[in-house]
Design a protein around this motif. Structure first.
Motif, PDB file in Angstrom:
ATOM      1  N   VAL A 177      37.565  -0.985  72.494  1.00  0.00           N
ATOM      2  CA  VAL A 177      36.899  -1.852  71.517  1.00  0.00           C
ATOM      3  C   VAL A 177      37.210  -1.374  70.092  1.00  0.00           C
ATOM      4  O   VAL A 177      37.550  -2.167  69.214  1.00  0.00           O
ATOM      5  N   VAL A 178      37.129  -0.061  69.884  1.00  0.00           N
ATOM      6  CA  VAL A 178      37.403   0.478  68.542  1.00  0.00           C
ATOM      7  C   VAL A 178      38.827   0.138  68.112  1.00  0.00           C
ATOM      8  O   VAL A 178      39.070  -0.327  66.994  1.00  0.00           O
ATOM      9  N   MET A 179      39.781   0.333  69.023  1.00  0.00           N
ATOM     10  CA  MET A 179      41.174   0.060  68.671  1.00  0.00           C
ATOM     11  C   MET A 179      41.404  -1.428  68.403  1.00  0.00           C
ATOM     12  O   MET A 179      42.169  -1.811  67.535  1.00  0.00           O
ATOM     13  N   VAL A 236      52.777  -3.120  52.113  1.00  0.00           N
ATOM     14  CA  VAL A 236      51.776  -2.178  51.636  1.00  0.00           C
ATOM     15  C   VAL A 236      50.352  -2.603  52.019  1.00  0.00           C
ATOM     16  O   VAL A 236      49.579  -1.783  52.505  1.00  0.00           O
ATOM     17  N   PRO A 237      49.971  -3.893  51.877  1.00  0.00           N
ATOM     18  CA  PRO A 237      48.611  -4.271  52.275  1.00  0.00           C
ATOM     19  C   PRO A 237      48.322  -3.996  53.755  1.00  0.00           C
ATOM     20  O   PRO A 237      47.245  -3.490  54.091  1.00  0.00           O
ATOM     21  N   VAL A 238      49.292  -4.284  54.622  1.00  0.00           N
ATOM     22  CA  VAL A 238      49.085  -4.062  56.057  1.00  0.00           C
ATOM     23  C   VAL A 238      48.869  -2.579  56.332  1.00  0.00           C
ATOM     24  O   VAL A 238      47.936  -2.182  57.036  1.00  0.00           O
ATOM     25  N   LEU A 239      49.750  -1.767  55.744  1.00  0.00           N
ATOM     26  CA  LEU A 239      49.647  -0.329  55.975  1.00  0.00           C
ATOM     27  C   LEU A 239      48.335   0.199  55.410  1.00  0.00           C
ATOM     28  O   LEU A 239      47.669   1.014  56.025  1.00  0.00           O
ATOM     29  N   PHE A 240      47.980  -0.293  54.216  1.00  0.00           N
ATOM     30  CA  PHE A 240      46.720   0.114  53.617  1.00  0.00           C
ATOM     31  C   PHE A 240      45.567  -0.190  54.566  1.00  0.00           C
ATOM     32  O   PHE A 240      44.704   0.653  54.779  1.00  0.00           O
ATOM     33  N   GLY A 241      45.585  -1.382  55.122  1.00  0.00           N
ATOM     34  CA  GLY A 241      44.512  -1.784  56.031  1.00  0.00           C
ATOM     35  C   GLY A 241      44.454  -0.881  57.253  1.00  0.00           C
ATOM     36  O   GLY A 241      43.400  -0.338  57.591  1.00  0.00           O
ATOM     37  N   LEU A 242      45.587  -0.683  57.896  1.00  0.00           N
ATOM     38  CA  LEU A 242      45.624   0.135  59.108  1.00  0.00           C
ATOM     39  C   LEU A 242      45.240   1.582  58.796  1.00  0.00           C
ATOM     40  O   LEU A 242      44.422   2.190  59.490  1.00  0.00           O
ATOM     41  N   TYR A 243      45.820   2.113  57.730  1.00  0.00           N
ATOM     42  CA  TYR A 243      45.577   3.519  57.426  1.00  0.00           C
ATOM     43  C   TYR A 243      44.181   3.745  56.877  1.00  0.00           C
ATOM     44  O   TYR A 243      43.633   4.839  57.011  1.00  0.00           O
ATOM     45  N   LEU A 244      43.588   2.705  56.289  1.00  0.00           N
ATOM     46  CA  LEU A 244      42.184   2.813  55.884  1.00  0.00           C
ATOM     47  C   LEU A 244      41.319   2.984  57.134  1.00  0.00           C
ATOM     48  O   LEU A 244      40.477   3.872  57.203  1.00  0.00           O
ATOM     49  N   MET A 245      41.559   2.137  58.125  1.00  0.00           N
ATOM     50  CA  MET A 245      40.771   2.220  59.348  1.00  0.00           C
ATOM     51  C   MET A 245      40.987   3.562  60.044  1.00  0.00           C
ATOM     52  O   MET A 245      40.032   4.196  60.488  1.00  0.00           O
ATOM     53  N   LEU A 246      42.235   3.977  60.149  1.00  0.00           N
ATOM     54  CA  LEU A 246      42.510   5.251  60.829  1.00  0.00           C
ATOM     55  C   LEU A 246      41.892   6.419  60.069  1.00  0.00           C
ATOM     56  O   LEU A 246      41.360   7.348  60.663  1.00  0.00           O
ATOM     57  N   MET A 263      38.436  10.203  65.814  1.00  0.00           N
ATOM     58  CA  MET A 263      39.812  10.345  66.263  1.00  0.00           C
ATOM     59  C   MET A 263      39.975  11.478  67.270  1.00  0.00           C
ATOM     60  O   MET A 263      40.740  11.353  68.225  1.00  0.00           O
ATOM     61  N   ALA A 264      39.236  12.564  67.063  1.00  0.00           N
ATOM     62  CA  ALA A 264      39.299  13.679  68.010  1.00  0.00           C
ATOM     63  C   ALA A 264      38.800  13.231  69.377  1.00  0.00           C
ATOM     64  O   ALA A 264      39.357  13.611  70.407  1.00  0.00           O
ATOM     65  N   ARG A 265      37.748  12.379  69.392  1.00  0.00           N
ATOM     66  CA  ARG A 265      37.225  11.878  70.664  1.00  0.00           C
ATOM     67  C   ARG A 265      38.244  10.966  71.330  1.00  0.00           C
ATOM     68  O   ARG A 265      38.414  11.001  72.549  1.00  0.00           O
ATOM     69  N   ALA A 266      38.893  10.137  70.519  1.00  0.00           N
ATOM     70  CA  ALA A 266      39.889   9.221  71.072  1.00  0.00           C
ATOM     71  C   ALA A 266      40.997  10.015  71.761  1.00  0.00           C
ATOM     72  O   ALA A 266      41.440   9.665  72.849  1.00  0.00           O
ATOM     73  N   ALA A 282      37.441 -13.173  56.217  1.00  0.00           N
ATOM     74  CA  ALA A 282      38.090 -12.876  57.497  1.00  0.00           C
ATOM     75  C   ALA A 282      37.344 -11.803  58.277  1.00  0.00           C
ATOM     76  O   ALA A 282      37.507 -11.691  59.483  1.00  0.00           O
ATOM     77  N   ILE A 283      36.496 -11.026  57.595  1.00  0.00           N
ATOM     78  CA  ILE A 283      35.861  -9.891  58.259  1.00  0.00           C
ATOM     79  C   ILE A 283      35.049 -10.304  59.505  1.00  0.00           C
ATOM     80  O   ILE A 283      35.216  -9.701  60.559  1.00  0.00           O
ATOM     81  N   PRO A 284      34.208 -11.365  59.418  1.00  0.00           N
ATOM     82  CA  PRO A 284      33.469 -11.721  60.644  1.00  0.00           C
ATOM     83  C   PRO A 284      34.394 -12.068  61.803  1.00  0.00           C
ATOM     84  O   PRO A 284      34.072 -11.820  62.962  1.00  0.00           O
ATOM     85  N   GLY A 285      35.551 -12.608  61.486  1.00  0.00           N
ATOM     86  CA  GLY A 285      36.497 -13.007  62.534  1.00  0.00           C
ATOM     87  C   GLY A 285      37.050 -11.838  63.314  1.00  0.00           C
ATOM     88  O   GLY A 285      37.591 -12.016  64.401  1.00  0.00           O
ATOM     89  N   VAL A 286      36.888 -10.629  62.759  1.00  0.00           N
ATOM     90  CA  VAL A 286      37.443  -9.445  63.418  1.00  0.00           C
ATOM     91  C   VAL A 286      36.850  -9.265  64.807  1.00  0.00           C
ATOM     92  O   VAL A 286      37.501  -8.803  65.729  1.00  0.00           O
ATOM     93  N   ILE A 287      35.606  -9.656  64.947  1.00  0.00           N
ATOM     94  CA  ILE A 287      34.931  -9.457  66.225  1.00  0.00           C
ATOM     95  C   ILE A 287      35.398 -10.514  67.245  1.00  0.00           C
ATOM     96  O   ILE A 287      35.256 -10.342  68.437  1.00  0.00           O
ATOM     97  N   GLY A 288      35.951 -11.603  66.736  1.00  0.00           N
ATOM     98  CA  GLY A 288      36.348 -12.716  67.613  1.00  0.00           C
ATOM     99  C   GLY A 288      37.430 -12.326  68.597  1.00  0.00           C
ATOM    100  O   GLY A 288      37.883 -11.189  68.639  1.00  0.00           O
ATOM    101  N   LEU A 289      37.841 -13.258  69.392  1.00  0.00           N
ATOM    102  CA  LEU A 289      38.761 -12.936  70.464  1.00  0.00           C
ATOM    103  C   LEU A 289      40.160 -13.529  70.285  1.00  0.00           C
ATOM    104  O   LEU A 289      41.040 -13.274  71.094  1.00  0.00           O
ATOM    105  N   ASP A 290      40.338 -14.329  69.245  1.00  0.00           N
ATOM    106  CA  ASP A 290      41.644 -14.974  69.101  1.00  0.00           C
ATOM    107  C   ASP A 290      42.640 -14.044  68.423  1.00  0.00           C
ATOM    108  O   ASP A 290      42.825 -14.055  67.234  1.00  0.00           O
ATOM    109  N   PHE A 291      43.244 -13.207  69.248  1.00  0.00           N
ATOM    110  CA  PHE A 291      44.194 -12.226  68.726  1.00  0.00           C
ATOM    111  C   PHE A 291      45.391 -12.946  68.121  1.00  0.00           C
ATOM    112  O   PHE A 291      45.922 -13.884  68.674  1.00  0.00           O
ATOM    113  N   PHE A 292      45.815 -12.494  66.954  1.00  0.00           N
ATOM    114  CA  PHE A 292      46.968 -13.082  66.278  1.00  0.00           C
ATOM    115  C   PHE A 292      46.905 -14.612  66.215  1.00  0.00           C
ATOM    116  O   PHE A 292      47.654 -15.318  66.879  1.00  0.00           O
ATOM    117  N   ASP A 293      45.956 -15.069  65.482  1.00  0.00           N
ATOM    118  CA  ASP A 293      45.799 -16.506  65.331  1.00  0.00           C
ATOM    119  C   ASP A 293      46.827 -16.994  64.306  1.00  0.00           C
ATOM    120  O   ASP A 293      46.559 -17.093  63.124  1.00  0.00           O
TER     121      ASP A 293
END
Lengths: 98, 735
Positions: free
Chosen positions: B299-301, B364-374, B383-386, B639-650
């Motif tokens: 779920v986290v990933m 850069v925006p994509v990487l920023f987003g991913l690396y912010l989350m990580l 991350m240690a638990r993962a 877009a943030i509420p949509g994150v929980i949704g299920l439509d991957f790569f809409d």
């Protein structure tokens, strides 16, 4: 950067008759949840011994076992350390710590 | 001022708040370079206390001075060689034992230390009471409680550093009694060291200790000293004798003795309510649970990837529109002012440089987003638990659970992912992870999937793209299984031993530092290569070989690039994409996946829609960029509420463009009417072959030229076979 040969972490340090224990030693993965045990022996490869000893998992250290397996979780000096089965198998412990 | 700048090294165990403390000391006065001969970043900075200036160096995390991993080696080598005037040893107040173990070793090495008892607030909360004055007097070292995250105690620490720095006499090295048996050996070794010229290596007894512990660096150093060649051998024999006598290796015996002494000190100065279960332990009961751990992890990933894909998409469009719109228009206008418009210079600037810069910045925006989350996951401690949860599954594939982080980073960009393999302990684990990471589909490959699925799989774009991501993972798993059972059969992944740091709220500074570090690694590493490569492709496209065009005014088909593409094309024929435009796009894709789509547009000689905008005034343009950014921000929040949704790569299906039409025709032709099968094969190829030149460069830097070739050629072969299988199989099922 890749200079060192691939070293196996398996070669055990030989010897071991130096420690005389009254109660039978078990490895860490055989301990029950919540037990407090004392490390009597750490075998395993150099790299693993190095990692464990840096964290204070050396002979004489007292561990509180929060979870024995899958992966194991122990508390040593107040720090939580997760220990996989491979590593847990080379840490011999003895019970009877108050 | 004639006072010399003193060097202050910040040392400490990993997770002790070392870097946060360094950032507090130096603020923004930092420079980032590399350690000599290493790709590990070296952060240095400066601070002043009163009139006196100090240079601070942030050392990689270390548990002791004997180095096994590459990062530890850097730290211990710096301390040995440079012997900085002051070492600030950062000790986690809640884990005095491990920290003091390091302090002890540095004291034995005769280094002048100031101890920062960091995370003092956590210790207070846990009712751990440390007598700072008593600790200081036992150690003979200044001790300052700090809370680096809040900036508490930094002034006091600075003062203590300044006081320590003016001491002229070197601190007497700590002499620890290692017990009669070991002392006898140590005395003999120390005597031998004393006979040599080893002043630059530190106190004699410490040199002997390091030799006995088998520290590789010291062993090499002593062999380099006049008359020292034999000493390394003597040390080895002594180590064997200790092993035989005690049943343990010397390093373990030394650690045992040090911890005995350190724990005695800790007991004397600390009062605490005992080892109680913390709320962090309660969270761990769920996160590390045999049954719940994996679902929580998934779920986290899921949320991380969704956040990256959806929330950053508006910014991606904004960057793209800004570069290809106003910025390109400005550049052309500027060239016109210099009377350079219309010719090859304009072509170079627009098609070479700006296309390259755009290709870099768009990610850069994509990487920023991913690396912010990580970074948030890392800083909170998840991350240690993962890694712990994933360890067992990943071990089956031959890599340790810790390799999970570089793999995740790889979904953003392969370049920082390859650098992230440094956190792994053995060279075997690093190499295998480095070989598998490129199969994690990086952000730059996505536009290719989007374009082609839009043409051939409209309506089911999401599932096709998701399938490609899964295929990448599956190939990595398969390859891991094969490699760990053949080439790397002799060795196993390092056993899993990892500190589970206490859960905490993410700290803005730390998250920012982690995130910007990785994003910069992309901009510097990938960016430079992509920009240069983009210009090189432009050049190849500009030089005519046939057709009689002139420089920078020739049809792509008639250029050097066209000729090379035509030469390569037959290789791809069995996989259904043997047209020269297709092979040409794959050539630029070797340089960078970012440019595959734009190359296709260029080779199919279709103008992309967004170019040729009305040149507005600079003010209008700036206003447009500003509103565009605000709109992107608004869209992001929406877009943030949509994150929980299920439509991957809409992915929205846009109306058919000229480019899509050209692609459809081309793929149908190259595959005898099996266009969809060929497109699928093409995407599989894009997924599996070399991510980009920058990744190859990073790989070479980390693993050497031989392995680089293994990786490049191997990926090409796997991609070719994969594409062939994909084409033939999907033809059979009637695509």
């Amino acid at each position: 950067m890749l200079k060192e040969p691939f070293a196996s972490d398996r070669a055990p340090i030989h010897g071991g008759d130096a420690m005389q224990n009254t109660s039978p030693a078990r490895t860490l993965d055989q301990v029950q949840r919540g037990e407090r045990v004392k490390v009597v022996r750490v075998s395993g490869g150099r790299r693993l011994v190095h990692r464990l000893s840096g964290l204070g998992i050396v002979p004489g250290a007292v561990l509180t076992v929060l979870r024995p397996r899958g992966p194991g979780l122990v508390s040593v000096n107040g720090t939580r350390v997760a220990i996989g089965r491979q590593a847990a198998c080379v840490i011999e412990v003895q019970e009877g710590v108050g | 001022m004639t006072v010399k700048t003193a060097r202050v090294a910040i040392a400490g165990c990993p997770n002790g708040g070392k870097t946060t403390l360094f950032n507090r000391l130096t603020g923004s006065r930092q420079t980032v370079g590399n350690w000599p001969g290493q790709t590990v970043e070296r952060h240095a900075g400066s601070f002043t206390v009163g009139e006196r200036g100090f240079e601070a160096i942030d050392l990689p995390g270390m548990y002791g001075l004997v180095a096994v991993s590459a990062e530890e080696a850097i730290a211990s080598r710096y301390l040995t060689d440079e012997r900085p005037e002051v070492v600030v040893t950062v000790v986690d107040s809640t884990n005095l034992g491990t920290g003091l173990h390091l302090v002890t070793q540095l004291a034995e090495a005769g280094l002048r230390q100031v101890v920062a008892l960091n995370m003092w607030d956590v210790a207070l909360r846990r009712e751990i009471d440390i007598d700072v004055a008593a600790l200081s007097s036992i150690l003979g070292i200044r001790v300052v409680p700090t809370v680096a995250r809040r900036g508490d105690g930094i002034d006091e620490l600075e003062r203590a550093v300044a006081e320590a720095a003016v001491e002229t006499r070197p601190p007497p090295p700590l002499l620890l009694d290692y017990g009669p048996e070991l002392e006898q050996h140590l005395d003999l070794l120390t005597e031998s060291v004393r006979g040599l010229d080893t002043e630059h290596l530190g106190p004699e007894r410490w040199v002997a200790l390091q030799l006995l512990a088998g520290d590789e660096y010291m062993t090499r150093a002593i062999a380099g000293v006049e008359g020292g060649a034999g000493l390394a051998d003597t040390a080895r024999q002594t180590a064997d004798a200790v092993t035989t006598g005690t049943g343990f290796g010397p390093e373990l015996v030394l650690a045992e003795r040090r911890f005995e002494s350190v724990n005695a000190v800790a007991d004397r100065v600390t009062r605490h309510p005992g080892d109680r279960a913390t709320w962090s332990d309660r969270i761990d009961k769920v996160l590390l649970n045999r049954w719940l751990g994996l679902p929580v992890f998934l779920v986290v990933m899921w949320i991380v990837l969704r956040f990256t894909a959806d929330v950053t998409a508006p910014y991606l469009d904004w960057v793209d529109a800004t570069i290809s719109g106003p910025v390109a228009a400005w550049a052309v206008a500027m060239l016109a002012a210099l009377s350079l418009d219309g010719g090859w210079v304009e072509s170079l600037v627009v098609d070479g440089v700006l296309a390259g810069v755009g290709g870099v910045l768009v990610f850069v925006p994509v990487l920023f987003g991913l690396y912010l989350m990580l970074a948030i996951l890392e800083d909170t401690g998840y991350m240690a638990r993962a890694a712990a949860v994933m360890d067992r599954a990943m071990r089956a594939v031959g890599i340790p659970g810790k390799a999970f982080l570089p793999m995740m980073v790889g979904f953003g960009c392969t370049v920082p992912a390859i650098y992230a393999t440094r956190s792994l302990e053995s060279s075997r684990d690093r190499l295998l992870t480095g070989l598998l990471t490129p199969f994690m589909s990086c952000g730059a490959r996505l536009p290719v999937y989007v374009l082609l699925t839009g043409v051939f799989f409209a309506g089911s774009t999401g599932s096709v793209v998701f399938g490609l991501y899964l295929l990448g993972i599956a190939v990595a798993v398969l390859l891991g299984l094969i490699l760990s059972r053949t080439v790397l059969r002799e060795s196993e992944p390092s056993a899993f031993v990892m500190v589970m740091p206490e859960f905490r709220l993410p700290n803005l500074r730390t998250v920012w530092a982690l995130m910007s570090q990785r994003t910069w690694a992309f901009i510097k590493g990938a960016g430079t290569v992509i920009l240069l490569a983009s210009m090189a492709v432009w050049l190849l496209l500009s030089v005519p070989v046939t057709g009689g065009g002139s420089f920078a005014d020739t049809e792509p088909e008639d250029s050097v690039f066209g000729a090379v593409s035509q030469g390569m094309a037959p290789i791809y024929e069995p996989a259904g994409f043997g047209e020269w435009e297709q092979s040409g796009a794959l050539i630029t894709g070797f340089v960078a996946k970012e440019v595959v789509v734009s190359t296709m547009a260029q080779l199919y000689s279709v103008e992309q829609a967004e170019e040729a905008e009305e040149p507005g005034t600079v003010l209008e343009d700036l206003a447009g960029i500003g509103t565009g950014f605000l709109e992107a921000t608004r869209d992001t929040f929406l877009a943030i509420p949509g994150v929980i949704g299920l439509d991957f790569f809409d992915l929205e299906d846009e109306s058919t463009t000229d480019l899509q039409e050209a692609i459809r025709t081309s793929f149908e032709e190259s595959s005898d009417g099996h266009g969809s099968a060929a497109a699928l094969a093409f995407m599989v190829f894009v997924l599996l072959y070399t991510p980009c030149m920058a990744a190859v460069a990073a790989f070479r830097q980390e693993f050497g030229t031989t392995w680089m070739w293994v990786s490049v050629i191997g990926q090409f072969a796997i991609a070719w076979i994969g594409a062939l299988v994909a084409f033939q199989a999907s033809r059979m099922i009637g695509l």
